[in-house]
Enzyme design. Sequence first.
Site, PDB file in Angstrom:
ATOM      1  N   ASP A 104       0.874  -1.157   0.000  1.00 36.10           N
ATOM      2  CA  ASP A 104       0.000   0.000   0.000  1.00 36.10           C
ATOM      3  C   ASP A 104       0.921   1.221   0.000  1.00 36.10           C
ATOM      4  OD1 ASP A 104      -2.367   1.625   0.412  1.00 36.10           O
ATOM      5  OD2 ASP A 104      -1.759   1.769   2.515  1.00 36.10           O
ATOM      6  N   ASP A 145      -0.046   5.067   1.017  1.00 42.41           N
ATOM      7  CA  ASP A 145      -0.260   5.987   2.141  1.00 42.41           C
ATOM      8  C   ASP A 145      -0.270   5.219   3.459  1.00 42.41           C
ATOM      9  OD1 ASP A 145      -1.148   8.660   0.763  1.00 42.41           O
ATOM     10  OD2 ASP A 145      -2.275   7.089  -0.255  1.00 42.41           O
ATOM     11  N   ASP A 197      -1.481  -0.874   5.979  1.00 41.40           N
ATOM     12  CA  ASP A 197      -1.670  -0.352   7.333  1.00 41.40           C
ATOM     13  C   ASP A 197      -3.135  -0.258   7.747  1.00 41.40           C
ATOM     14  OD1 ASP A 197      -1.945   1.856   5.417  1.00 41.40           O
ATOM     15  OD2 ASP A 197      -2.199   3.098   7.201  1.00 41.40           O
TER      16      ASP A 197
END
Length: 191
Positions: free
Chosen positions: A10, A12, A169
């Site tokens: 991922d 961000d 995250d």
Amino acid sequence: MEDKKIVLFDLDGTLIDTAPDMYLALSILLNEENMQMVSYDMVRTQVSNGVLGIFSVAFTDDPAIEGDRYERYLDIYESVLGQECKLFQNAYQLLDSLDSRGIDYGVVTNKSSRFTIPLLSQFDLLVKMKTLVCGDEVNNRKPDPEPLIKALEKTESSYNKSNVYYVGDAEKDIAAARAANIRSIACSYGY
């Protein structure tokens, strides 16, 4: 090659800490509209939820107004892109380690290519990546598995699913990996 491995990340909150740029863009927008500022910490917790998540801590008005505001925010964000963000600690070392072991890597993000490609270029990450899928390239964004499946389809190699990992995250990252039937790794940092 059956034993070839790939790690998909991922963006961000996993590879790049983009919250400072997103906060800066929101602060400029709030200032333009003579509205009360919100704390960085409030915004940071919403970055994984995109612009509408960020807006949830600052605005409560008419969705039509927010539509115009949304476009203005994106324009501001584009103008400040890369000014305050940074790679998370040890990101370069991790990517170099994967590369030295012959493990491929790429990025799968819900962020539009309008923002993703300049960010990855700024940090010189595009060169060695084997695949990149941005949110504007798919019909269904994460937590749907479509972006992860597309990322694997875009690579020149083929991978046994047991050798594919997705690092993220947010819950939607883990849910997307599970739905794509690939292994997930949850970051303890990020948003």
